[in-house]
Enzyme design. Structure first.
Site, short mmCIF file in Angstrom:
data_model
loop_
_atom_site.label_atom_id
_atom_site.label_comp_id
_atom_site.label_asym_id
_atom_site.label_seq_id
_atom_site.Cartn_x
_atom_site.Cartn_y
_atom_site.Cartn_z
N GLY A 202 45.60 43.70 27.38
CA GLY A 202 44.61 42.67 27.12
C GLY A 202 45.18 41.27 27.13
N LEU A 228 40.83 48.62 31.99
CA LEU A 228 41.63 47.40 31.92
C LEU A 228 43.10 47.71 31.65
CD1 LEU A 228 41.64 44.28 31.88
CD2 LEU A 228 41.25 44.42 29.41
N ASP A 229 43.98 47.19 32.52
CA ASP A 229 45.44 47.30 32.37
C ASP A 229 45.92 48.74 32.32
OD1 ASP A 229 45.60 44.53 32.31
OD2 ASP A 229 45.48 44.43 30.13
N GLU A 230 45.21 49.66 32.96
CA GLU A 230 45.62 51.06 32.94
C GLU A 230 45.78 51.65 34.34
OE1 GLU A 230 43.40 53.58 30.36
OE2 GLU A 230 43.58 52.26 28.62
#
Length: 285
Positions: A202, A228-230
């Site tokens: 995040g 998100l961000d994965e």
């Protein structure tokens, strides 16, 4: 002479390398570089081969090889791609107000260090229109608000399509892409996250890292997904930190790491060295 890069993946079984070698022999291919990997956890086989073919009619030769690969794929349940290695990958770069990664990519590109054809720079701010102009790259200012996000993304995708961009690089683009755009760009959008994922996801990861007193800070280049961000990780690196670092000095160190990590990930992707393996990647460096 034409240099090609063949990448493939399929369920692992005996005879795959033999079959690929036979295909290359039949088509007069001389192997310059080859790498392979068998993932025992998933039972999948991955391969990248760079080879040279001499032919007076390259277009006809390419069509013949693709027909032969279709037959090979049917036999082995194979997913494959064949690319002319001399053709740089068409690319669009998205950026917001942090320009270090953008500047680094543009410099490496103009220096001949990245096999890219950068066709457009897209930003939700005007900060880097002069930088884009200095490299003679079209700059598209597309403001994004909660109310205009759908229209903005539609315009962004129009640019991507118009430029036939095979790769979209989020070079510190600080907007979360919609699920729809993530699906459209699956496997061809790379993000740089200013943290060593999966830690500190995040926003404001350097503040989170400073608060925790970390001894290593890092950066992660990964494919963009709706989560998100994965997305599947392509490359990571770290730099040492200690108790004397402030948030500002951590950020300064981190920016250098971000630029290097993103450049490596983009280079490997453009050279067709990265193959998706579910939620992971196989990277033939």
């Amino acid at each position: 002479m034409t240099t090609y890069v063949l990448t493939l993946s399929c369920p692992d079984r005996m005879g795959i390398v033999h079959a690929v070698s036979g295909f290359l022999l039949e088509n007069g291919g001389n192997i310059e570089e080859a790498a392979q990997f068998n993932d025992q956890a998933t039972g999948l086989f991955f391969m990248r081969v760079q080879f040279v073919v001499t032919d007076e009619n390259p277009e006809a030769k390419s069509q013949a090889m693709r027909a032969a690969l279709d037959a090979l794929a049917a036999q082995f349940d194979m997913r494959w791609q064949l690319h002319d290695a001399a053709q740089p990958m068409r690319c669009a770069i998205f950026v917001s107000r942090e320009g270090h990664c953008l500047n680094d990519l543009l410099f490496r590109w103009k220096s001949g260090l990245l096999p890219l054809d950068i066709r457009a720079i897209v930003s939700n701010h005007r900060d880097f229109y002069q930088l884009a102009a200095s490299y003679n790259v079209p700059f598209h200012h597309i403001p994004v608000t909660r109310e205009t996000k759908a229209q903005a993304e539609a315009r962004q995708y129009e640019i991507i399509q118009a430029e036939s961009a095979e790769l979209v690089v989020l070079a510190r683009y600080m907007q979360v892409l919609s699920d729809d755009l993530c699906r459209k760009l699956a496997g061809r959008a790379i993000n740089i996250h200013h943290s060593f994922l999966p830690s500190f996801k995040g926003a404001r990861p350097y503040y989170q890292a400073h608060e925790r007193g970390v001894k290593l800070i890092g950066a992660t280049a990964h494919y963009v997904t709706a989560a998100l961000d994965e997305g599947p990780i392509i490359e990571q690196d770290v730099a040492r930190a200690d108790h004397t670092h402030t948030v500002e000095s951590l950020t300064a160190v981190g920016r250098d790491t971000e630029s290097q990590v993103l450049a490596r990930a983009v280079k490997w992707h453009a050279e067709r060295r990265v193959l998706l393996n579910g939620h992971k990647t196989v990277v033939f460096r």
